[in-house]
Write a protein that holds these residues in place. Structure first.
Motif, short mmCIF file in Angstrom:
data_model
loop_
_atom_site.label_atom_id
_atom_site.label_comp_id
_atom_site.label_asym_id
_atom_site.label_seq_id
_atom_site.Cartn_x
_atom_site.Cartn_y
_atom_site.Cartn_z
N SER A 66 0.54 21.92 26.01
CA SER A 66 1.85 21.08 25.55
C SER A 66 2.50 21.74 24.51
O SER A 66 1.94 22.70 23.72
N ILE A 67 3.73 21.54 24.29
CA ILE A 67 4.85 22.00 23.18
C ILE A 67 4.78 21.21 22.10
O ILE A 67 5.13 20.10 22.08
N ILE A 68 4.89 21.81 20.82
CA ILE A 68 5.30 20.83 19.77
C ILE A 68 6.69 21.43 19.23
O ILE A 68 6.80 22.71 18.81
N LYS A 69 7.32 20.36 19.58
CA LYS A 69 8.99 20.55 19.22
C LYS A 69 9.19 20.94 17.84
O LYS A 69 9.93 21.81 17.43
N LYS A 70 8.40 20.10 17.05
CA LYS A 70 8.73 20.17 15.51
C LYS A 70 7.55 20.18 14.89
O LYS A 70 6.76 19.05 14.96
N LEU A 71 7.24 21.10 13.78
CA LEU A 71 6.05 21.02 13.46
C LEU A 71 6.71 20.90 11.82
O LEU A 71 7.40 21.56 11.39
N ASN A 72 6.21 19.99 11.16
CA ASN A 72 6.38 19.73 9.85
C ASN A 72 5.11 19.88 8.77
O ASN A 72 4.04 19.11 8.92
N LEU A 73 5.33 20.95 8.10
CA LEU A 73 4.00 21.43 7.25
C LEU A 73 4.44 21.42 5.84
O LEU A 73 5.38 21.73 5.32
N SER A 74 3.29 20.65 5.02
CA SER A 74 3.63 20.54 3.81
C SER A 74 2.30 20.92 3.18
O SER A 74 1.17 20.14 3.41
N PHE A 75 2.36 21.74 2.21
CA PHE A 75 0.98 22.34 1.43
C PHE A 75 1.19 23.10 0.22
O PHE A 75 2.22 23.14 -0.32
N TYR A 76 0.14 23.52 -0.65
CA TYR A 76 0.24 23.82 -1.76
C TYR A 76 -0.06 25.28 -2.04
O TYR A 76 -0.77 25.87 -1.33
N LEU A 77 0.41 25.75 -2.93
CA LEU A 77 0.16 26.96 -3.72
C LEU A 77 -1.06 26.67 -4.55
O LEU A 77 -0.67 25.53 -5.57
N LEU A 78 -2.17 27.13 -4.38
CA LEU A 78 -3.24 26.60 -5.40
C LEU A 78 -3.33 27.35 -6.84
O LEU A 78 -2.75 28.51 -6.92
N THR A 79 -4.02 27.00 -7.79
CA THR A 79 -3.90 27.65 -9.01
C THR A 79 -5.02 28.92 -8.97
O THR A 79 -4.44 29.92 -9.53
N ASP A 80 -5.77 28.79 -8.13
CA ASP A 80 -6.48 29.90 -8.14
C ASP A 80 -5.82 30.93 -7.17
O ASP A 80 -5.78 30.73 -5.79
N LEU A 81 -5.24 31.89 -7.51
CA LEU A 81 -4.68 32.87 -6.77
C LEU A 81 -5.12 33.59 -5.55
O LEU A 81 -4.47 33.39 -4.56
N VAL A 137 4.81 26.48 19.35
CA VAL A 137 5.75 25.56 18.32
C VAL A 137 7.16 26.08 18.49
O VAL A 137 7.32 27.23 18.55
N LYS A 138 8.22 25.09 18.63
CA LYS A 138 9.50 25.47 18.62
C LYS A 138 10.33 25.79 17.32
O LYS A 138 11.02 26.22 17.31
N SER A 139 10.07 24.45 16.32
CA SER A 139 10.80 24.82 15.25
C SER A 139 9.62 24.31 14.17
O SER A 139 8.79 23.62 14.16
N VAL A 140 9.83 24.68 12.86
CA VAL A 140 8.78 24.49 11.99
C VAL A 140 9.94 24.14 10.50
O VAL A 140 10.90 24.64 10.48
N GLU A 141 9.27 23.29 10.01
CA GLU A 141 9.76 22.72 8.61
C GLU A 141 8.79 22.77 7.50
O GLU A 141 7.68 22.43 7.73
#
Lengths: 173, 739
Positions: free
Chosen positions: B92-107, B130-134
């Motif tokens: 299957s194809i993912i038309k839109k992938l919406n990703l939301s994540f953190y930069l952690l304090t520990d580098l 994956v076709k498009s990414v947010e």
């Protein structure tokens, strides 16, 4: 069914309605007359005691401290609370909703809220007074002194010495 | 027939729907729900992998009060990414992938995760999966939120580019501007919004930290005024035609700029559907700086329905400013009745408003001093310091210099763990209050004496010490007894004689609460007080065999909660006024039951009885399952109480209201029970449904992937579905209320 007792009950009912719906005239300081039911007028402890003292029900009551706009709004409250029943859960809820809408409207016009508070105090309408003072109290809860000054229109008049004292108290605490 | 009507809400054959319909259903729920469906059956197991819109947000896994760290949540997110689109065997194809994540304090960890995500996403894009990414990349500690949509902006300050921005931002559908310093005029953000004509979602978050003020940190940021961003430049004819949603974080209704921004957006966005207002996030740094008497960091976010509706009205009412009042012109007595309606901290704050206000608090006729008000959450003030502040205030209010009378003084303070300091404070309070009472300054007194730590943290010897302190306090404060009307005592182990003497000596007492109090030999407390004015008694978690109410002529309400010994906790002699009796207890295995009729013997006028078994009816705490705690509660099945015994012809003719706490819409028994009551109570007017009380222990246990979240109906759709289910086949106007 006993017709006799039914008729008597009806008569008593009518009589009660009569006294409840006796009309009273309130006159604003601009000379405008407002005719209200006695039940509505009795929301005001001031008017209630005048009526009970056998005062001039027919001549009406002049209210030299209340203007027409304010009186009209106060009467709106008294009508709702005086003329309607509040026995069941639903009736009480309806009344609470009326209060909520009533005060929300007033809250949007602070100058008018001031007038209504003064009138409620003067006329001793306990419920209305509680409603308006609570509303004003809510506007200062959790505010900084500066914000309260703005909300209340208070002029800053503390002396340097006062400020010094306050600062000192602050550091103590 | 009856059972038919109960089962009338149909189960649905939804499972027979084709995949594509199920998928479009799944696309309408959040990812956590999607993941939960994957355990339904073999078929459902693979459905999430077929989704064409995938929305992965690390915040979904760190829900409120959850014990999951940002680190763990990131790991979960990456695991999900690899299972959802990493494996190429899935076609299957993912038309839109919406990703939301953190930069952690520990580098180091942060980089590891970052590259991990980068690799996974790049592979997925390269393989055509994956076709498009947010992307939304935030920081663990919520300092600034920069989206990659704003790439190139290493600092939050962006050079003004005028119309050229339009090309850059032309295709962006979501614009988030976070960490905006509180003192800025917010309308400049609209310049960016203007330049991005396709934006559907616009988010603004205000940066407001007093802990940050005047620090070096702050100075590093240059003066952020740039006239090119001036509001005057805003063209009021521009409309944000695509904008559907405005998110506003750190909203404060007392700041005019906030109201203005929201109003302006509402005016110019004809398609706007919703405005989300969020409170600012709590900050320990700010709390620690807080001055306990004039705190500046209290959230101004609307707390209750009233405040909310006021704000909503202000926002929708066009751009007219909320007007100033003339309240300062109100006479003293009205101002005092206003002050009586706010908490003591607000009262104290008003004393710096002006010369007139300086003395107002001292004229109050109701004074309520509560040590807890000064130890607010996360505050750095210790109980010891708070007690010192409290004593200073008692001194201030009780001083006979001012001539006003305090009709009611309510004092709430705590026994400190350090017994020497504790006693010093106690005698200090005793002296101040007794003087105020003796001089006629204080007319009536209410006392609540609690403890510094939670009750269960104390040992028996602590409790003996508490009792001794309390007994001494009351001995030295003999003038209190003539005006003490309300008393709460907590966590103390008395001898029967001492407690008895203490209660008897307060002859004006109307309201008594004993919390976690014990009698040394678990003996019986006998209350034989023909002259007592006690109207209300509450016993909570007390270790007392029985309290015998031999003679309490005025007693109206009696609450008894969580008694800890076998047998009936109460017995009654002469209690002619008793109207309301509430018994709440989860019996432990060692406790034997008792007959209600025995207990009620001697109470003729009781009208309201509330019995709560803490778990027998609607106990729904996952943390409790299979634990020691659970086992202690005896198996509460009693065949005599069986439902089969219920006589279908019996009607509850007087019943007007049903309250149901811990309601869960997917538990069949709950729906059945309510329907059964509705059917049998012809005069029923309302059914009140409440969610279960939140429980931190349950949250902590929660599996992030299949969490045991609340099943209480959340929105109007769900609510109307429930109403429909409950009232199906019923034509009486029963009101269903969701609390």
């Amino acid at each position: 069914m006993a017709t006799g007792s039914g008729a008597a009950a009806a008569a008593a009912d009518a009589e009660e309605k009569e006294s409840g719906s006796r009309m009273i005239t309130l006159t604003s300081n601009e000379g405008k007359a407002f005719v209200v039911t006695e039940a509505s007028a009795r929301q005001s402890a001031t008017i209630r005691s005048m009526v009970d003292d056998g005062g001039c029900v027919d001549k009406g009551f002049p209210l030299p401290n209340v203007d027409s706009k304010t009186l009209a709004r106060v009467i709106q409250y008294c009508d709702e609370h005086g003329n309607k029943e509040a026995h069941t859960v639903d009736e009480r809820a309806a009344l609470a909703k009326f209060d909520k809408d009533f005060i929300a409207e007033l809250d949007a016009d602070k100058a008018f809220l001031y007038d209504v508070t003064m009138a409620a105090n003067y006329l001793h309408i306990q419920g209305l007074f509680a409603l308006t003072t609570q509303c004003i109290a809510d506007t200062i809860k959790g505010k900084t002194p500066e914000e309260i000054r703005t909300a209340f229109g208070i002029e800053y008049d503390l002396t340097a010495q006062d400020e010094e004292e306050i600062k000192e108290e602050d550091t103590h605490a | 027939m009856q059972s038919n009507s109960i089962q009338s809400y149909d189960q649905g054959r939804f499972n027979t729907l084709p995949d594509d319909i199920l998928l479009s259903i799944l696309e309408r729920v959040d990812m956590r729900t999607v993941l939960r469906t994957s355990v339904l059956s073999t078929r459902w197991k693979h459905l999430p992998l077929l989704l064409s819109d995938v929305d992965l947000d690390v915040d979904e896994f760190i829900h409120q009060n959850s014990s999951m760290s940002a680190h763990e949540a990131m790991a979960v997110l990456i695991k999900l990414m690899s299972s959802l689109f990493g494996s190429p065997q899935n076609e299957s194809i993912i038309k839109k992938l919406n990703l939301s994540f953190y930069l952690l304090t520990d580098l180091e960890t942060s980089l590891k995760f970052l590259f991990n995500i980068g690799e996974l996403v790049c592979n997925a894009i390269d393989s055509g999966k994956v076709k498009s990414v947010e992307l939304t990349i935030t920081t663990e500690k919520r300092r600034f939120k920069l989206t990659d949509l704003m790439s190139g902006a290493s600092n939050i300050w962006i050079e003004y580019e005028g119309k050229e921005l339009r090309t850059a931002l032309n295709k962006i559908t979501k614009l988030l501007l976070h960490g905006i310093y509180v003192k800025f005029n917010l309308l400049w953000t609209l310049v960016l919004l203007e330049s991005a004509p396709s934006v559907k979602i616009f988010g603004v978050k205000v940066w407001n930290h007093s802990c940050d003020q005047d620090t070096v940190d702050r100075e590093i940021f240059s003066e952020r005024r740039n006239d090119l961003w001036d509001v005057a430049q805003l063209d009021s004819s521009v409309h944000y035609n695509q904008l559907e949603k405005l998110n506003f974080g750190g909203f404060n209704p007392t700041i005019k700029e906030h109201l203005d921004l929201v109003r302006t957006v509402i005016e110019r966005a004809p398609k706007l559907k919703s405005v989300f207002l969020e409170d600012r996030e709590p900050c320990k740094g700010c709390e620690a700086m807080d001055n306990p008497i004039y705190p500046s960091t209290i959230s101004m976010f609307p707390q209750n329905e009233d405040e909310k509706s006021t704000v909503a009205k202000q926002l929708k009412a066009g751009t007219s400013r909320p007007d100033q009042g003339r309240f300062d012109q109100l006479p003293d007595d009205i101002l005092l009745s206003i002050l009586e309606r706010v908490d003591m901290r607000t009262v104290l704050r008003t004393s710096v408003l002006s010369t007139r206000w300086k003395h107002l608090p001292l004229l109050l006729s109701d004074v309520d001093l509560d040590v807890d008000e000064f130890i607010h959450q996360n505050s750095s003030m210790s109980a010891d310091e708070a007690m010192a502040v409290l004593i200073k205030l008692i001194c201030l209010f009780g001083s006979p210099q001012s001539e006003s009378i305090i009709k009611k003084l309510s004092l709430s303070f705590c026994l400190l763990t350090d017994s020497v300091t504790s006693l010093t404070y106690l005698f200090n309070i005793s002296e101040l209050v007794c003087n105020a009472v003796d001089s006629g300054k204080v007319k009536s007194l209410e006392l609540a004496i609690t403890t510094e730590k939670r009750s269960i943290d104390y040992t028996t010897s602590d409790m003996l010490l508490h009792a001794k302190s309390l007994v001494d306090f009351f001995k030295t404060s003999s003038s209190l007894s003539c005006c003490l009307t309300k008393l709460l005592l907590c966590t103390a182990r008395f001898s029967e004689q001492d407690l008895h003497q203490l209660i008897i000596s307060c002859d004006q007492l109307q309201h008594l609460t004993l919390y976690y109090c014990e009698l040394r030999d678990s003996s019986t407390l006998k209350l034989d007080m023909p002259n007592s004015k006690l109207r209300f008694v509450e016993l909570n978690s007390c270790y007392v065999k029985t309290v015998e109410f031999l003679c309490l002529p005025k007693l109206e309400q009696l609450y008894c909660d969580s008694w800890r010994l076998s047998g009936a906790p109460l017995s009654f002699g002469v209690v002619p006024c008793l109207e309301e009796l509430r018994l709440v207890c989860a019996t432990s295995r060692i406790q034997s039951g008792f007959k209600l009729t025995d207990l009620l013997h001697g109470t003729a006028n009781v009208q309201d009885i509330a019995l709560d078994f803490q778990g027998e009816v609607v106990w729904n705490h996952a943390c409790d399952e299979g634990t020691e705690n659970r086992k202690q509660l005896s198996e509460r099945r009693n065949d005599l109480w069986d439902a089969a015994q219920l006589d279908g012809s019996i009607h509850y003719l007087q019943l007007e209201r049903l309250e149901f706490g811990g309601f869960n819409q997917i538990i069949r028994e709950h729906l059945d029970f309510i329907r059964a009551v509705i059917e049998r109570a012809p005069n029923l007017k309302s059914v009140i449904l409440e969610d279960r009380d939140p429980c931190e222990d349950c949250e902590a246990m929660d599996n992030p992937i299949y969490p045991s979240i609340s099943m209480f109906p959340q929105n109007n759709d769900e609510k109307s579905t429930i109403v429909k289910q409950l009232k199906a086949g019923m034509n009486r106007p029963v009101e269903i209320i969701f609390c």
